[in-house]
Structures are given as C-alpha cells and as structure tokens.
Design a protein around this motif. Sequence first.
Motif, PDB file in Angstrom:
ATOM      1  N   ALA A  33     -11.129 -12.038  18.718  1.00  0.00           N
ATOM      2  CA  ALA A  33     -11.708 -13.384  18.799  1.00  0.00           C
ATOM      3  C   ALA A  33     -11.020 -14.322  17.809  1.00  0.00           C
ATOM      4  O   ALA A  33     -10.605 -13.916  16.734  1.00  0.00           O
ATOM      5  N   ALA A  34     -10.925 -15.590  18.210  1.00  0.00           N
ATOM      6  CA  ALA A  34     -10.370 -16.637  17.343  1.00  0.00           C
ATOM      7  C   ALA A  34     -11.498 -17.607  17.003  1.00  0.00           C
ATOM      8  O   ALA A  34     -12.243 -18.040  17.885  1.00  0.00           O
ATOM      9  N   TYR A  35     -11.609 -17.942  15.735  1.00  0.00           N
ATOM     10  CA  TYR A  35     -12.702 -18.761  15.238  1.00  0.00           C
ATOM     11  C   TYR A  35     -12.172 -20.085  14.692  1.00  0.00           C
ATOM     12  O   TYR A  35     -11.149 -20.093  13.995  1.00  0.00           O
ATOM     13  N   PRO A  36     -12.861 -21.187  14.979  1.00  0.00           N
ATOM     14  CA  PRO A  36     -12.480 -22.450  14.341  1.00  0.00           C
ATOM     15  C   PRO A  36     -12.497 -22.257  12.823  1.00  0.00           C
ATOM     16  O   PRO A  36     -13.360 -21.541  12.294  1.00  0.00           O
ATOM     17  N   LEU A  37     -11.555 -22.850  12.145  1.00  0.00           N
ATOM     18  CA  LEU A  37     -11.386 -22.623  10.712  1.00  0.00           C
ATOM     19  C   LEU A  37     -12.680 -22.781   9.907  1.00  0.00           C
ATOM     20  O   LEU A  37     -13.008 -21.890   9.114  1.00  0.00           O
ATOM     21  N   PRO A  38     -13.459 -23.858  10.086  1.00  0.00           N
ATOM     22  CA  PRO A  38     -14.696 -23.982   9.290  1.00  0.00           C
ATOM     23  C   PRO A  38     -15.677 -22.831   9.556  1.00  0.00           C
ATOM     24  O   PRO A  38     -16.304 -22.320   8.624  1.00  0.00           O
ATOM     25  N   GLN A  42     -16.954 -19.975   6.810  1.00  0.00           N
ATOM     26  CA  GLN A  42     -18.376 -19.745   6.556  1.00  0.00           C
ATOM     27  C   GLN A  42     -18.711 -18.262   6.738  1.00  0.00           C
ATOM     28  O   GLN A  42     -19.378 -17.659   5.896  1.00  0.00           O
ATOM     29  N   ARG A  43     -18.225 -17.680   7.812  1.00  0.00           N
ATOM     30  CA  ARG A  43     -18.499 -16.264   8.096  1.00  0.00           C
ATOM     31  C   ARG A  43     -17.888 -15.345   7.038  1.00  0.00           C
ATOM     32  O   ARG A  43     -18.540 -14.407   6.575  1.00  0.00           O
ATOM     33  N   VAL A  44     -16.629 -15.590   6.684  1.00  0.00           N
ATOM     34  CA  VAL A  44     -15.961 -14.698   5.736  1.00  0.00           C
ATOM     35  C   VAL A  44     -16.579 -14.827   4.345  1.00  0.00           C
ATOM     36  O   VAL A  44     -16.692 -13.840   3.611  1.00  0.00           O
ATOM     37  N   ARG A  45     -17.004 -16.013   3.973  1.00  0.00           N
ATOM     38  CA  ARG A  45     -17.666 -16.181   2.677  1.00  0.00           C
ATOM     39  C   ARG A  45     -18.979 -15.406   2.632  1.00  0.00           C
ATOM     40  O   ARG A  45     -19.287 -14.723   1.656  1.00  0.00           O
ATOM     41  N   GLU A  46     -19.767 -15.534   3.692  1.00  0.00           N
ATOM     42  CA  GLU A  46     -21.055 -14.844   3.745  1.00  0.00           C
ATOM     43  C   GLU A  46     -20.867 -13.333   3.759  1.00  0.00           C
ATOM     44  O   GLU A  46     -21.524 -12.608   3.006  1.00  0.00           O
ATOM     45  N   ALA A  86      -7.490 -26.009  14.232  1.00  0.00           N
ATOM     46  CA  ALA A  86      -7.052 -24.760  13.606  1.00  0.00           C
ATOM     47  C   ALA A  86      -8.062 -23.640  13.877  1.00  0.00           C
ATOM     48  O   ALA A  86      -9.267 -23.829  13.722  1.00  0.00           O
ATOM     49  N   ARG A  87      -7.518 -22.492  14.286  1.00  0.00           N
ATOM     50  CA  ARG A  87      -8.339 -21.318  14.561  1.00  0.00           C
ATOM     51  C   ARG A  87      -7.719 -20.111  13.874  1.00  0.00           C
ATOM     52  O   ARG A  87      -6.505 -20.009  13.758  1.00  0.00           O
ATOM     53  N   VAL A  88      -8.586 -19.202  13.438  1.00  0.00           N
ATOM     54  CA  VAL A  88      -8.149 -17.957  12.812  1.00  0.00           C
ATOM     55  C   VAL A  88      -8.596 -16.818  13.717  1.00  0.00           C
ATOM     56  O   VAL A  88      -9.773 -16.730  14.072  1.00  0.00           O
TER      57      VAL A  88
END
Length: 95
Positions: A33-38, A42-46, A86-88
């Motif tokens: 899956a590709a996630y919008p940068l914001p 948020q997900r990786v910080r949590e 931007a997507r990651v």
Amino acid sequence: MPAMHYQLRWPDASETTCYSPSLVIKDYFEPGAAYPLPDFLQRVREATQIASDRVQAKYGFACSAAAEQLRSIEHTAARFSQQPDARVQVIAFQE
C-alpha cells in the motif's frame, strides 16, 4: 520482544529499510500500500511511539533505536513535504 524491519519506497523511488522494536508496525500498514505523506507520518509516529512504550514497559527504558529511526524517516519525508501528491509505499515487512 520481537523486532522487525520494513521497507519503504519514497516518492522519488528511493528505498529505505527501517527498524521497529515491535511488530506493532504491522497493525498500521499494509504491504504494497502507498500512503499520502501526512497519513504515513501520522501512522509511523503512532506505531513507533507504541513500540517504544512497549520497550519501556518491558526493560525500563525507551528504545533509542526507534527514536533515531523516526528522526531519520521524518528527515527523509521533509524532502517531499512540498509535493501535495507525495505518497510513501510500504513494500514489505521482514521479521
């Protein structure tokens, strides 16, 4: 505590292998899956905070490797902060 690595693909197609001291990261991302940068940030910080908290609970100290990994991710993400689309992509998990 089982640690794991996960691979990311950034908007410029570069790839990074990242570390998590806990498998909790799998609860926040889907391989491929590709996630919008914001949203990604948020997900990786949590997830990283939860992983570090688990290390704290088990060993009595926060995980400095998780904190350093998050700083590295945020540093890389900053390069793409001006790109509205931007997507990651989370490529894969490696246990």
